[in-house]
Enzyme design. Sequence first.
Site, PDB file in Angstrom:
ATOM      1  N   SER A  39       7.964  -3.900   5.715  1.00  0.00           N
ATOM      2  CA  SER A  39       7.061  -4.138   4.580  1.00  0.00           C
ATOM      3  C   SER A  39       7.245  -5.552   4.040  1.00  0.00           C
ATOM      4  CB  SER A  39       7.291  -3.072   3.498  1.00  0.00           C
ATOM      5  OG  SER A  39       6.309  -3.140   2.483  1.00  0.00           O
ATOM      6  N   LYS A  63       8.905   3.076  10.950  1.00  0.00           N
ATOM      7  CA  LYS A  63       8.598   4.335  10.269  1.00  0.00           C
ATOM      8  C   LYS A  63       7.686   5.181  11.148  1.00  0.00           C
ATOM      9  CE  LYS A  63       4.960   2.255   7.342  1.00  0.00           C
ATOM     10  NZ  LYS A  63       4.507   2.046   5.956  1.00  0.00           N
ATOM     11  N   ASP A 107       2.767  -5.899   6.245  1.00  0.00           N
ATOM     12  CA  ASP A 107       2.153  -4.760   6.947  1.00  0.00           C
ATOM     13  C   ASP A 107       0.912  -4.238   6.231  1.00  0.00           C
ATOM     14  OD1 ASP A 107       3.623  -3.498   4.834  1.00  0.00           O
ATOM     15  OD2 ASP A 107       3.616  -1.627   5.962  1.00  0.00           O
ATOM     16  N   ASP A 141       0.292  -2.778   3.382  1.00  0.00           N
ATOM     17  CA  ASP A 141       0.215  -1.534   2.619  1.00  0.00           C
ATOM     18  C   ASP A 141       0.323  -1.798   1.118  1.00  0.00           C
ATOM     19  OD1 ASP A 141       2.932  -2.075   2.350  1.00  0.00           O
ATOM     20  OD2 ASP A 141       3.587  -0.058   2.883  1.00  0.00           O
ATOM     21  N   ARG A 142       0.402  -3.073   0.728  1.00  0.00           N
ATOM     22  CA  ARG A 142       0.443  -3.430  -0.695  1.00  0.00           C
ATOM     23  C   ARG A 142      -0.662  -4.436  -1.004  1.00  0.00           C
ATOM     24  NH1 ARG A 142       6.496  -3.418  -3.094  1.00  0.00           N
ATOM     25  NH2 ARG A 142       7.400  -1.814  -1.767  1.00  0.00           N
ATOM     26  N   SER A 146       4.707  -0.012  -7.261  1.00  0.00           N
ATOM     27  CA  SER A 146       5.064  -1.168  -6.449  1.00  0.00           C
ATOM     28  C   SER A 146       3.860  -1.762  -5.716  1.00  0.00           C
ATOM     29  CB  SER A 146       6.138  -0.772  -5.432  1.00  0.00           C
ATOM     30  OG  SER A 146       5.720   0.339  -4.654  1.00  0.00           O
ATOM     31  N   LYS A 193      -0.545   3.872   2.336  1.00  0.00           N
ATOM     32  CA  LYS A 193      -1.064   2.850   1.425  1.00  0.00           C
ATOM     33  C   LYS A 193      -1.932   1.850   2.186  1.00  0.00           C
ATOM     34  CE  LYS A 193       3.227   2.218   0.445  1.00  0.00           C
ATOM     35  NZ  LYS A 193       4.546   1.739  -0.061  1.00  0.00           N
TER      36      LYS A 193
END
Length: 547
Positions: free
Chosen positions: A147, A157, A307, A309-310, A394, A411
């Site tokens: 991440s 993961k 990655d 996801d944020r 986050s 996400k």
Amino acid sequence: MAIHPLAGQLAPHDSLVNIPELMTAYYLKKPRIETHPEEQVSFGTSGHRGSALLVSFNEDHILAITQAIAEYRQAQKITGPLYLGKDTHALSEAAFKTALSVLTANNVRVRIQLNGGFTPTPVISHAVLTHNKIQSDLSDGVVITPSHNPPEDGGIKYNSIKGGPADKDITDRIANRANELLGKKLEGVKRFTPEEVEKSGLIEPFDYINHYVDDLENIIDMTSIAKAKVRIGVDPMGGSGIHYWEPIAKKYGLDITLVNPEVDPTFRFVPVDKDGRIRMDCSSPYSMSGLLKLKDDFDIAVGNDPDYDRHGIVCAGSGLMNPNAYLGVAIEYLSQHREAWPNDVQFGKTLVSSGMIDRVVKGLDRTLCEVPVGFKWYVESMFEGSMAFGGEESAGASFLRKDGTVWTTDKDGFILALLAAEILAVTGKDPQTLYLEQVEKYGQPFYKRIDVVATPAQKNILGALDTKDVTQTELAGETIESVLTHAPGNGAAIGGLKVSTKNGWFAARPSGTENVYKIYLESFVSEEHLAELEKEAKILVDSVLKA
């Protein structure tokens, strides 16, 4: 913690990670799990993470983890292709090749990006779900990424057949088997040579980019964004989504400008975070300082971690939004502009996310579901379509398609970034303006997160607390209304505790990777009240740990 003097500036050249040294460590250093338990495989809220330099993410780890995943798939009769993705960290490329050698040796078909490119976390989730919707041979996925962690880190993961992070029962099973294999010096691990991998016929190049991009119109109102001519600035922060933005702009006629096209495993172009380390955290004003300098050049500017996801949302004039603030705005907008979503659908938040979300959802007369930290707690409900939105403090979230069916169960930084542009296009107001309207209606929150040094023994005590361990009746001048060690939304243990009053709360939970515990605090009164909350929260937790 004091702010590092270089925070928000580019790192000196001599402080950049030495990539040759890192890669040498990946292949040559071997985990000593009998004498160094910190070198074992350990799945936290987002998989196994570590650094080759610290012997916590090395080739042996990936060999063992991937073999354990292959065995799990076989036991569960998962016969469809495994969708494999990687981000732009240096260790991700090496771990990707290691994983391929084990998967193919175990006769697993693997779908990888055409030409060996990068694949974001949400794209893997989307691919698994769309496959399983129409195919009888169920698929799952693996994403190789740490991440937003620093350049020297690696991560892996496992995503289940429901598209999102596997639950604890599955990851415990994988981790235990992986550590068993490590303890046996990898006896039982099947592995192909690079030549055998190539000849196996099990590698299936897949057009992840167009598969994902072509579907975006079913979750985001791309037409409204195009008609409004919203000027969007994108800083990919050297991440795995860098090659997606041009196809998005081309297909939907959007005004998108990439402000930084660089990819470099040292991430030398990312300003250092508050502690002086490079960390590709799109929720940090220090890491995002490069994009913030350009905020007035665009209507909406966005950043994403490696990655994807944020999300980090930057509004012209006002700057980087607080992640908690954006979650509340997104929930309110979506609840009012997704007509096909059922009225009884839930909106999810983690226990450590802002109480503003509680107030917004209550004001909308909708249902809130509060869960422990970790996106895995949303997977089942989002897969079923009973949860419309799941978010984390986050800066990670995902939501349903326009028709109320699942999009991803992980996400998705792309859709949260594009949603900000949709909000501006449809309402004429940017998300920060809408947040200020929420503050006017529901009150001003003051939020903070801190780390407190703790021994492993203290972390274990904190993680196993019972509500009866808290005997205080007041906190920061207010009566304690609730003490939680289990999430009200699903009854799952939170691995710590949360204490709430009418106008404030704190939560404390041990870190999964460091000898600290994290305290999250929020006051709807003042900064002074927040400071009092922090002081008394530390005293309360200390008293419990010493009891």
